[in-house]
Scaffold this active site. Structure first.
Site, short mmCIF file in Angstrom:
data_model
loop_
_atom_site.label_atom_id
_atom_site.label_comp_id
_atom_site.label_asym_id
_atom_site.label_seq_id
_atom_site.Cartn_x
_atom_site.Cartn_y
_atom_site.Cartn_z
N LYS A 157 0.86 -1.19 0.00
CA LYS A 157 0.00 0.00 0.00
C LYS A 157 0.90 1.24 0.00
O LYS A 157 1.14 1.86 1.05
CB LYS A 157 -0.93 -0.05 1.22
CG LYS A 157 -2.11 0.89 1.13
CD LYS A 157 -3.13 0.56 2.20
CE LYS A 157 -4.16 1.64 2.35
NZ LYS A 157 -4.97 1.90 1.17
N1 PMP Z 1 -7.74 -1.78 -2.75
C1 PMP Z 1 -7.21 -0.56 -2.66
C2 PMP Z 1 -6.48 0.01 -3.82
C3 PMP Z 1 -7.35 0.20 -1.47
O1 PMP Z 1 -6.82 1.42 -1.38
C4 PMP Z 1 -8.05 -0.36 -0.40
C5 PMP Z 1 -8.23 0.44 0.87
N2 PMP Z 1 -7.19 0.21 1.76
C6 PMP Z 1 -8.59 -1.65 -0.54
C7 PMP Z 1 -8.41 -2.32 -1.73
C8 PMP Z 1 -9.32 -2.32 0.59
O2 PMP Z 1 -8.41 -2.68 1.59
P1 PMP Z 1 -8.86 -2.75 3.11
O3 PMP Z 1 -10.06 -3.61 3.15
O4 PMP Z 1 -7.69 -3.37 3.80
O5 PMP Z 1 -9.13 -1.38 3.57
#
Ligand code: PMP
Length: 305
Positions: A157
């Site tokens: 991320k």
């Molecule tokens: N994909 C992307 C590109 C994101 O930014 C997020 C948000 N964090 C998610 C998926 C979903 O991840 P999470 O459920 O861990 O928030």
């Protein structure tokens, strides 16, 4: 600088400081080159407390993202957890809160090689309710493709990845939609600009696998776990674009987005254009869990007070 929900205090490099005393240099490497990794975490009120949802898993992913980009973070998961709790307490937040830890390359010069540059850490917590203001989303497949796993790994991320998401999001909004779905480099369904995606067809749930350049979402994992508990069959595999038009239900998942039903895609209704039964069941189960009403998953909650 003013934001709508400006907090009184933030955490920067080991200390809680006043919001307007937090500073970064204009030569912050991350500002120029996107060299930062971050998390988005939520805390929800329960009957008698405020609970951070899956804090450990978020911080593990943060340290994984940092590892991919050689960002040598000096804080352990335990220390960061404590700092997050302290910061929320200091701000005296008791309602829904969004927590943003960020590890970024600081000011060391203009070269790309940041070896020896300061690696800084910040935590911001703000009151936050809904990411999407609508309960039913109109979505389009983006003309922009998702970043390739062999150029910018989506599993990490990293801030720089979000330029791709921003292109998708702005295009969708300017074209009159609520969100975009990105296809991967091969044309398979990847994810939303800040959410994972799920489809339901004949009561079977499908979601793209890691091979489609997705972030391995923590909400995605929560939904897979809850879907298994509810007895649904769930399959992770590559998904064709046309399968999106053929499904009975579709929804996004994400910490900010929570479970967000998609009812229209590329000007075609999904199912009958209403929130589907499976999506509704999963959303109910998710809400129960984050609000601390699902005893089976109490270990996912970290108490703030
Ligand atoms: N994909 C992307 C590109 C994101 O930014 C997020 C948000 N964090 C998610 C998926 C979903 O991840 P999470 O459920 O861990 O928030």
């Amino acid at each position: 600088m003013l934001i709508k929900n400006e907090p009184k205090f933030v955490w920067q490099n080991g200390r809680i400081i006043k919001w307007n005393e937090s500073k970064i240099s204009l030569l912050t490497h991350a500002l120029h080159y996107g060299t930062a990794v971050f998390e988005g975490i939520r805390a929800y009120p329960s009957k008698d407390n405020l609970n951070i949802f899956r804090l450990k898993e978020h911080l593990k992913r943060l340290l994984f993202s940092a590892k991919v980009y050689f960002l040598s973070n000096e804080y352990t998961i335990k220390e960061m957890s404590k700092s997050i709790i302290n910061l929320i307490q200091k701000n005296n937040f008791h309602k829904k809160t969004y927590i943003r830890p960020l590890i970024y390359v600081g000011d060391g010069g203009i070269g790309l090689n940041f070896t020896g540059f300061p690696i800084e850490t910040a935590i911001i917590a703000i009151p936050f309710t809904h990411y999407f203001l609508k309960s039913k989303l109109r979505v389009k497949v983006s003309t922009w493709r998702k970043i390739s796993h062999d150029s910018n790994p989506a599993m990490a991320k990293a801030s720089g990845n979000y330029l791709n998401s921003v292109l998708g999001k702005l295009e969708a909004i300017r074209d009159g939609y609520d969100e975009a779905i990105m296809l991967d480099q091969r044309g398979f369904v990847s994810e939303g600009t800040g959410e994972n995606i799920f489809l339901v067809k004949n009561k079977i749930i499908y979601t793209p696998a890691v091979s489609s350049s997705i972030l391995l979402g923590i909400t995605r994992d929560t939904v897979i776990t809850l879907a298994n508990d509810l007895g649904y069959k769930i399959i992770e595999r590559e998904i064709d674009r046309a399968e999106l038009y053929d499904c009975d239900e579709a929804f996004f998942t994400g910490t900010a987005a929570e479970i967000a039903p998609i009812t229209e895609l590329d000007n075609r209704l999904i199912g009958d254009g209403k929130i589907g039964i499976v999506s509704g069941n999963l959303r109910d189960a998710y809400i129960q869990t984050i609000e601390g009403k699902n005893d089976k998953y109490n270990e996912w909650l970290t108490k703030v007070y």
